[in-house]
Design an enzyme around this catalytic site. Sequence first.
Site, PDB file in Angstrom:
ATOM      1  N   THR B 162       0.881  -1.168   0.000  1.00 42.23           N
ATOM      2  CA  THR B 162       0.000   0.000   0.000  1.00 42.23           C
ATOM      3  C   THR B 162       0.920   1.220   0.000  1.00 42.23           C
ATOM      4  O   THR B 162       1.423   1.606  -1.045  1.00 42.23           O
ATOM      5  CB  THR B 162      -0.978  -0.022   1.192  1.00 42.23           C
ATOM      6  OG1 THR B 162      -0.262  -0.188   2.403  1.00 42.23           O
ATOM      7  CG2 THR B 162      -1.985  -1.152   1.029  1.00 42.23           C
ATOM      8  N   LYS B 188       3.945  -7.208   3.667  1.00 44.70           N
ATOM      9  CA  LYS B 188       3.730  -5.770   3.505  1.00 44.70           C
ATOM     10  C   LYS B 188       3.345  -5.227   4.875  1.00 44.70           C
ATOM     11  O   LYS B 188       2.797  -5.940   5.723  1.00 44.70           O
ATOM     12  CB  LYS B 188       2.633  -5.466   2.496  1.00 44.70           C
ATOM     13  CG  LYS B 188       1.263  -5.885   2.918  1.00 44.70           C
ATOM     14  CD  LYS B 188       0.187  -4.824   3.026  1.00 44.70           C
ATOM     15  CE  LYS B 188       0.641  -3.461   3.328  1.00 44.70           C
ATOM     16  NZ  LYS B 188      -0.446  -2.645   3.958  1.00 44.70           N
ATOM     17  N   THR B 199      -1.702  -2.010   7.793  1.00 45.33           N
ATOM     18  CA  THR B 199      -2.041  -3.423   7.902  1.00 45.33           C
ATOM     19  C   THR B 199      -0.799  -4.225   7.578  1.00 45.33           C
ATOM     20  O   THR B 199      -0.054  -3.868   6.685  1.00 45.33           O
ATOM     21  CB  THR B 199      -3.152  -3.792   6.903  1.00 45.33           C
ATOM     22  OG1 THR B 199      -4.382  -3.308   7.415  1.00 45.33           O
ATOM     23  CG2 THR B 199      -3.259  -5.295   6.706  1.00 45.33           C
ATOM     24  N   GLU B 281       6.385   3.892   9.342  1.00 40.77           N
ATOM     25  CA  GLU B 281       6.122   5.240   8.841  1.00 40.77           C
ATOM     26  C   GLU B 281       7.065   6.262   9.456  1.00 40.77           C
ATOM     27  O   GLU B 281       7.081   6.448  10.684  1.00 40.77           O
ATOM     28  CB  GLU B 281       4.673   5.606   9.146  1.00 40.77           C
ATOM     29  CG  GLU B 281       3.729   4.722   8.350  1.00 40.77           C
ATOM     30  CD  GLU B 281       2.349   4.730   8.900  1.00 40.77           C
ATOM     31  OE1 GLU B 281       1.473   4.273   8.181  1.00 40.77           O
ATOM     32  OE2 GLU B 281       2.161   5.187  10.025  1.00 40.77           O
ATOM     33  N   ASN B 404       0.601  10.699   8.513  1.00 41.46           N
ATOM     34  CA  ASN B 404      -0.706  10.400   9.108  1.00 41.46           C
ATOM     35  C   ASN B 404      -1.586  11.608   9.391  1.00 41.46           C
ATOM     36  O   ASN B 404      -2.757  11.451   9.692  1.00 41.46           O
ATOM     37  CB  ASN B 404      -0.511   9.607  10.398  1.00 41.46           C
ATOM     38  CG  ASN B 404      -0.030   8.214  10.098  1.00 41.46           C
ATOM     39  OD1 ASN B 404      -0.684   7.498   9.365  1.00 41.46           O
ATOM     40  ND2 ASN B 404       1.131   7.850  10.621  1.00 41.46           N
ATOM     41  N   SER B 409      -6.638  12.180   2.349  1.00 43.41           N
ATOM     42  CA  SER B 409      -7.046  11.531   1.093  1.00 43.41           C
ATOM     43  C   SER B 409      -8.077  12.408   0.390  1.00 43.41           C
ATOM     44  O   SER B 409      -8.741  13.212   1.014  1.00 43.41           O
ATOM     45  CB  SER B 409      -7.650  10.176   1.380  1.00 43.41           C
ATOM     46  OG  SER B 409      -8.831  10.340   2.136  1.00 43.41           O
TER      47      SER B 409
END
Lengths: 409, 409
Positions: B162, B188, B199, B281, B404, B409
Amino acid sequence: MATTTPISPLAPAGFPELPAVDGVEFASGEAAVKYEGRKDVCLITLATGSSVAGTFTKSATRSANVLDCQRKLGGASDAGAAFFINSGNSNAFTGRAGEGSVKAISEAIANATGLPEDRIFTSSTGVIGERLPHEKITAKVADLAGSLDADGIEGAAQAIMTTDTFAKGATATVEIDGKPVKIAGIAKGSGMIAPDMATMLVYVFTDAKVSQPLLQEILSDLTDVTFNCITVDSDTSTSDTLLLGATGASGAEVTSKDGAFSDALKSVMLELAHLVVKDGEGATKFVEIQVTGAANDADAKTHGLAIANSPLVKTAVAGEDANWGRVVMAIGKSGAAADRDLLSIRFGDIVVAEKGWVAESYAEEQGAAYMKQDHLEIGVDLGLGDGKSTVWTCDLTHGYISINADYRS
Amino acid sequence: MATTTPISPLAPAGFPELPAVDGVEFASGEAAVKYEGRKDVCLITLATGSSVAGTFTKSATRSANVLDCQRKLGGASDAGAAFFINSGNSNAFTGRAGEGSVKAISEAIANATGLPEDRIFTSSTGVIGERLPHEKITAKVADLAGSLDADGIEGAAQAIMTTDTFAKGATATVEIDGKPVKIAGIAKGSGMIAPDMATMLVYVFTDAKVSQPLLQEILSDLTDVTFNCITVDSDTSTSDTLLLGATGASGAEVTSKDGAFSDALKSVMLELAHLVVKDGEGATKFVEIQVTGAANDADAKTHGLAIANSPLVKTAVAGEDANWGRVVMAIGKSGAAADRDLLSIRFGDIVVAEKGWVAESYAEEQGAAYMKQDHLEIGVDLGLGDGKSTVWTCDLTHGYISINADYRS
């Protein structure tokens, strides 16, 4: 550190007017424990007959001061009491030397005030792992004892600050048996003193007359629904301390844990708790999380704190993103009972998800508009039972990283 | 999102050479589940006689796919099996529609491959709370089934990404009864797909012959000391899935949970777990936390994860600050047994604290120099017993907040 951090955007306009509480006096001063040119010590005395209750960090590595306070609580109250706080050095993880520092400070205050040593409750906040230079403090005790003032509470609120960006106070009055009873409190917290963890210190005073066991019972119950329901970053200080002194000088006696006094005390504790969150490191949003419909109250609090402590929820709030998916995630990981298909979630009054899916009535624009506010409510209903809990937190921003990573001592 | 994030500074030089594992074939392709122009679906088939074991998120709000996989595990293995994964949409919190999507995809794959539907294990990762457009996926299944390739594992590793910044693979070979046995896996994780949670998906394959109950036992035990010992931000996905398929094509049979096969499998799982952390991240540091001397192993893991999840420890690492005080704080808050005066802490080989205080031999410059490395070890000895655990994490940086909070989006 403190001087480089701008005042929190969530800070109130100024320090509130706090009433003098009969039987309580304050003195604050500069001892240069770590930094020059700022108040860093304060002495608070409580008149003969005062009851003292306290709640403390549950940390297994708590400081020498906390251990000493816990040992002294519950002692005879006929002699009065004193609270002493220094900032600049937390006297935590200082081995046996830390116990010696507590002893030295307690002795000095006992000598200067005539109070018995076992009625001297001390707190220290600031850098950890460095020996507390208690000689600097004991050298100032006589000055402090000589300048006690019933109106000195604001100075005390300033002296206990570390990297707090504003001084914190709250008050309430309540009538008991026709007599006015005052409650006033101060707090510090959620600022950091480099290179160490945030510590929350809270001192609340009242002229109500309350027996020590009842005062402790009231305090413990109210701590569970106020200070134990806030979180900035899930980390727990080794020094967190809340002391409550009741002088009895109003002549009004509290004889039950339920009633107007507890309600008023709760309002003061809740306001101070909210001020601590509003001074959370890097905070730009104040978030109230209301959990209902849980299997029981404990489950509701578990869910609430899982949401409040989730870095992904907190960064979404910072980004003004009505990201209810992250709320679902936090509920799922909390360990408390939940059923996806009974869950509903709202942001303010906007229902965003229900029955295991996004609400039909929900439009992303609604959520996006709501999230621009600086006071937010996230509501979660589990649909399982009557358990409920409310917790408070702030967002997780670049400011938090800057305060805790970018600047080094 | 994915395209804006630079490759992690902790990424390996490239995707490793992974051997073909007899009995396993891969196909990957573009279904435009959310984004155009990237691989987002993959089909993996396992030959007749393959055993399948799995471990999954413990989330109470886990996805429809996870619930379906859990239901199908343990079934008869004589028919072979297939794994299917899509990225772009996690099919989580999609109510009853989510179950329908899993059913539709499973049916399509059963039709295209001739495998029974209850041997089709699906995973979805990506945005949550949006209906999975499974028609886009089922339309591609025949193509995928027609292009299966024993050497297609790297394409599969790409398709499941992702916001991962690099594809993740690991391999090991081991000799059992004189026969070479291959193990290869892909993973992943720890990248985000806006606006949702990270995830972790992991698929490992071997041509060893292992009965399903034994394969499950080995996998569960090894998950506890590999994937369950890593953390990026303490948040738990609703979709985390680890599937292990053993085709038996090597003819070498594993009959005990201890031995060379488990050791080799552990090395593959650990390497994949470390790669997930290295793609955490915003990560700039990889941190191994070694806890020893705890009252028992469970306590050691509790302490290790408390340190690894502490925002204050993680920001200190980001700031290259050898802040052992924050490690003490995390130990204190973990809830597991600790005694301040028995505790010792080291950064690499540098003893920074012992017996409840800073080590006499320690100089701040040593710690500061050590923290500049990008692979760090924090050692904690509780001095209480024989319990031990090792956990892995990364630092908490502005990059985490940016990924984050800043981009929506």
